[in-house]
Design an enzyme around this catalytic site. Structure first.
Site, mmCIF file in Angstrom:
data_model
loop_
_atom_site.group_PDB
_atom_site.id
_atom_site.type_symbol
_atom_site.label_atom_id
_atom_site.label_comp_id
_atom_site.label_asym_id
_atom_site.label_seq_id
_atom_site.Cartn_x
_atom_site.Cartn_y
_atom_site.Cartn_z
ATOM 1 N N GLY A 36 0.754 -1.121 -0.148
ATOM 2 C CA GLY A 36 -0.097 0.079 -0.049
ATOM 3 C C GLY A 36 0.687 1.154 -0.012
ATOM 4 O O GLY A 36 0.671 2.201 -0.937
ATOM 5 N N HIS A 37 1.695 1.285 0.791
ATOM 6 C CA HIS A 37 2.907 2.420 1.060
ATOM 7 C C HIS A 37 3.583 2.460 -0.494
ATOM 8 O O HIS A 37 3.719 3.671 -0.900
ATOM 9 C CB HIS A 37 3.746 2.088 1.981
ATOM 10 C CG HIS A 37 3.313 2.068 3.349
ATOM 11 N ND1 HIS A 37 3.260 0.853 4.395
ATOM 12 C CD2 HIS A 37 2.754 2.999 4.283
ATOM 13 C CE1 HIS A 37 2.659 1.224 5.507
ATOM 14 N NE2 HIS A 37 2.382 2.522 5.344
HETATM 15 P P1 AMP Z 1 0.774 4.344 7.899
HETATM 16 O O1 AMP Z 1 2.171 3.979 7.751
HETATM 17 O O2 AMP Z 1 -0.232 3.478 8.207
HETATM 18 O O3 AMP Z 1 0.677 5.681 8.647
HETATM 19 O O4 AMP Z 1 0.211 4.907 6.471
HETATM 20 C C1 AMP Z 1 1.043 5.588 5.667
HETATM 21 C C2 AMP Z 1 0.227 6.125 4.501
HETATM 22 O O5 AMP Z 1 -0.036 4.973 3.619
HETATM 23 C C3 AMP Z 1 -1.177 6.783 4.618
HETATM 24 O O6 AMP Z 1 -1.739 7.658 3.903
HETATM 25 C C4 AMP Z 1 -2.015 5.465 4.485
HETATM 26 O O7 AMP Z 1 -3.412 5.834 4.109
HETATM 27 C C5 AMP Z 1 -1.474 4.781 3.369
HETATM 28 N N1 AMP Z 1 -1.867 3.300 3.329
HETATM 29 C C6 AMP Z 1 -1.929 2.420 4.418
HETATM 30 N N2 AMP Z 1 -2.363 1.198 4.019
HETATM 31 C C7 AMP Z 1 -2.612 1.387 2.802
HETATM 32 C C8 AMP Z 1 -3.115 0.574 1.764
HETATM 33 N N3 AMP Z 1 -3.438 -0.835 2.162
HETATM 34 N N4 AMP Z 1 -3.559 0.961 0.635
HETATM 35 C C9 AMP Z 1 -3.152 2.454 0.236
HETATM 36 N N5 AMP Z 1 -2.539 3.196 1.151
HETATM 37 C C10 AMP Z 1 -2.389 2.809 2.353
#
Ligand code: AMP
Length: 298
Positions: A36-37
């Site tokens: 996702g990242h």
């Molecule tokens: P985090 O590390 O969980 O704070 O996420 C960092 C960024 O990655 C944020 O903008 C999240 O929305 C995005 N993100 C996390 N999981 C996903 C995913 N499965 N698909 C797309 N973006 C994601």
């Protein structure tokens, strides 16, 4: 690709890029990077000259009983994934460097958007998010910043923050990346036991079922959210925190479904709290659904 740990060094690198007229893209994360990242970083690399991926587990956005200490961390793995996806810098400051005077006296609150849904279950969480994002915008002065639709309320909050505080950044929403069985990728999926992992895709399945009601003409948000909750009542091992239908831009409650509508869920699977959503674009009888992308599919 460079690893930068100090805010001063980040500023210097950004100044050098700007001097050459380069466009800066920012991808804020808490690390333990997954696909996702990676999707966010790839899009940033396609659209910008210089991509900064921040990896910072921000203590301000965790409650006292939450998983700040145990949140998964793997900076070496993150560096490799970020480099492969096209990042120029991984910015991984420590807490002391980000908050040299201790917890900041200044806090950013996006009233209204920060209160319902995840804001109700995690008091103070979105103030922590808004404050650290404001700091990252100040440090990087990005032309574009990339946020996942998986965290739809966070995306709405950051978009509004950027407008309210006149940052010249363009906030770019990116599709949710999912496992083949529909579970949204999350660093916290690591916490799931084998049995819990089998239960977790029920969240996405329920969202799709509720979205189908709207596709077939239902426009009463109460009926859609009742359906969503009833679907969860059938799942043992899944403890629902909220299942709601809201305006996707303002996160306001709705009387009638039209425009950009968010179906959002937070649930505990065992001890792990997961969130997910789908967005519906409703124009009269026409409904377009944005539910994300299955990992590996074009
Ligand atoms: P985090 O590390 O969980 O704070 O996420 C960092 C960024 O990655 C944020 O903008 C999240 O929305 C995005 N993100 C996390 N999981 C996903 C995913 N499965 N698909 C797309 N973006 C994601």
């Amino acid at each position: 690709m460079k690893k930068i740990e100090r805010t001063a060094a980040l500023r210097a690198a950004i100044t050098a890029v700007r001097r050459e007229g380069g466009q800066v893209g920012l991808v804020p994360t808490m690390g333990f990077l997954h696909d996702g990242h990676v999707r966010l970083i790839r899009q940033a690399a396609d659209e910008c000259d210089f991509v900064v991926v921040s990896v910072f587990v921000n203590p301000l956005q965790f409650g006292p009983t939450e998983d700040y200490e145990t949140y998964p961390r793997d900076i070496e793995g993150d560096m490799m994934k970020a480099a492969a996806a096209g990042a120029d810098v991984v910015f991984c400051p420590d807490v002391q460097d980000m908050y040299p005077d201790g917890p900041p006296l200044t806090s950013v609150r996006v009233a209204g958007i920060s209160e319902p849904l995840c804001g109700a279950g995690r008091p103070g969480h979105f103030d922590g998010v808004a404050t650290v994002v404001t700091k990252l915008f100040g440090l990087c002065e990005p032309d574009r910043a990339y946020f996942g639709m998986k965290d739809a309320q966070q995306l709405a909050l950051v978009s509004r923050l950027a407008r309210d505080l006149s940052f010249r950044v363009q906030v770019v929403p990116c599709a949710t990346v999912r496992e083949p069985d529909g579970l949204a990728l999350s660093s916290r999926n690591k916490y799931l036991s084998e049995q819990e992992r089998k239960t977790a895709p029920a969240i996405y399945a329920a969202l799709l079922e509720a979205a189908e009601l709207v596709v077939h003409g239902e426009r009463d948000p109460r009926i859609v959210s009742i359906e969503l909750r009833q679907r969860f009542a059938r799942e043992q091992c899944l403890d629902i925190e909220y299942a709601e239908v809201r305006d996707a831009g303002t996160i306001a409650a709705l009387d009638h479904l039209s425009g950009d509508v968010l179906l959002a869920v937070a649930a505990r699977v065992g001890r792990t709290r997961l969130i997910d959503n789908v967005v519906l674009h409703i124009d009269g009888e026409k409904v377009e659904m944005e539910a994300g992308e299955i990992q590996g599919e074009p």
